[in-house]
Design an enzyme around this catalytic site. Structure first.
Site, mmCIF file in Angstrom:
data_model
loop_
_atom_site.group_PDB
_atom_site.id
_atom_site.type_symbol
_atom_site.label_atom_id
_atom_site.label_comp_id
_atom_site.label_asym_id
_atom_site.label_seq_id
_atom_site.Cartn_x
_atom_site.Cartn_y
_atom_site.Cartn_z
ATOM 1 N N THR A 187 19.669 -27.153 -9.971
ATOM 2 C CA THR A 187 20.280 -27.126 -11.380
ATOM 3 C C THR A 187 19.960 -28.616 -11.924
ATOM 4 O OG1 THR A 187 22.024 -25.716 -10.073
ATOM 5 C CG2 THR A 187 23.028 -27.298 -12.041
ATOM 6 N N ARG A 215 27.403 -13.154 -9.822
ATOM 7 C CA ARG A 215 27.839 -14.022 -9.377
ATOM 8 C C ARG A 215 27.739 -15.186 -10.120
ATOM 9 N NH1 ARG A 215 25.820 -19.783 -8.535
ATOM 10 N NH2 ARG A 215 26.420 -20.633 -6.299
ATOM 11 N N THR A 238 25.285 -30.816 -8.978
ATOM 12 C CA THR A 238 23.983 -30.013 -8.446
ATOM 13 C C THR A 238 23.902 -29.675 -7.340
ATOM 14 O OG1 THR A 238 21.558 -29.598 -8.111
ATOM 15 C CG2 THR A 238 22.675 -31.997 -8.538
ATOM 16 N N GLY A 241 26.393 -24.289 -5.453
ATOM 17 C CA GLY A 241 28.159 -24.170 -6.053
ATOM 18 C C GLY A 241 29.581 -23.227 -5.874
#
Length: 321
Positions: A187, A215, A238, A241
């Protein structure tokens, strides 16, 4: 005295050590982080807003195939690229997010448009795509997002029936022939402080390799992977998640500052300890307050990261010091 304009970026955290990257690969990552920092810094020094600077920095990282966002996004179980992004303006408390977009060249621009032009906060899937198209944002076909490295990641994950949490190193061990660079959370994000003392945060991701249809991770969820408030902090995360969602990590840092009167550094440290370390979550955050204090924290071996303040040269790092 007004703090200097400041910009922080991240491009993923994970099992990153000096033996994993060649000199050429390390240079590529450092150059990309530096380019993102300079893009945002230029806007800030011209009097631009924290929001525009954070978005500009993230756009650079979305356009770079090295990172799991935009062009470099990973593939879902069905072999699609589904991307999520969010922005939040610390001055106004407004926010915008998109999830599950497949054709938007820069999902962070779609998130900004949602915030500024839709009257809503979160648009999903086909609705987000239609809104982006109506706003005249650049769209691309599947070929633009298809990178061979990410495709091979999916094939390895499918062969082992594994869902790779943004290139989690724990799964890397089970994937024969996997590249060491797969062992990271990819991320991207940025947080910024502008000359007016305002904060903003922006985060963008391609999610997890081999993820289930539908998702959505923490990146587009305000308070989980993205948060900004002038009174406390701007935060972009990041990592794995699901842990950031359960711990509402980005907002938790700000809440500890607001209600516990903790400094940015102590609040970030406490949240990392209580919401990630204690639960087995892995990843990192970048956090910034209106006084120019900042923290780049992670509980992995490394995190692609960088910072620039005022007219100084950008500073970037990958490994734990």
């Amino acid at each position: 005295m007004q703090a200097p304009v400041t910009l922080l970026v991240h491009g993923g955290a994970g099992t990153l050590t000096r033996v994993d990257l060649s000199a050429a690969q390390e240079r590529e990552y450092r150059d990309a982080l530096g380019q993102a920092l300079r893009a945002g810094q230029s806007l800030l020094l011209q009097g631009g807003t924290a929001l525009d600077a954070a978005v500009a920095a993230v756009c650079v990282l979305e356009d770079c195939p090295l990172f799991n966002a935009g062009k470099g996004s990973v593939f879902t179980h069905e072999g699609r690229n589904e991307m999520d992004a969010a922005v939040m303006d610390g001055a106004t408390g407004q926010a915008g997010a998109v999830a599950g977009v497949v054709a938007v060249r820069n999902p962070i621009l779609a998130a900004q448009a949602v915030m500024q032009r839709s009257g809503h906060v979160f648009l999903l899937g086909q609705g987000a795509e239609a809104f982006a198209r109506a706003q005249g944002l650049a769209l691309e076909g599947p070929g633009y997002f298809h990178t061979e490295h990410r495709w091979q990641q999916l094939q390895a994950a499918l062969a082992q029936n594994q869902v790779m949490l943004d290139h989690d190193g724990q799964h890397h061990q089970a994937l024969p022939g996997a590249d060491p660079l797969d062992r990271k959370f990819g991320t991207v994000g940025a947080v910024a402080l502008d000359a007016h003392g305002h904060l903003a945060a922006a985060t963008s991701t391609g999610g997890m390799t081999n993820k289930m249809f539908g998702r959505v991770g923490d990146s587009p969820l305000i308070g989980a992977g993205t948060y900004a408030c002038d009174d406390t902090a701007a935060v972009s995360a990041t990592g794995a998640g699901e842990f950031f969602i359960r711990g509402v990590v980005a907002h938790d840092i700000a809440a500890r500052m607001a209600y516990g009167r903790l400094s940015l550094a102590k609040a970030t440290q406490a949240t990392m300890r209580d919401k990630l370390d204690a639960t087995g979550g892995r990843g990192g955050v970048i956090a910034l307050d209106r006084h120019g204090h900042y923290k780049l924290a992670f509980n992995t071996e490394g995190m692609y990261r960088g910072v620039v303040q005022g007219h100084a040269q950008p500073q970037v790092a990958i490994y734990r010091a």
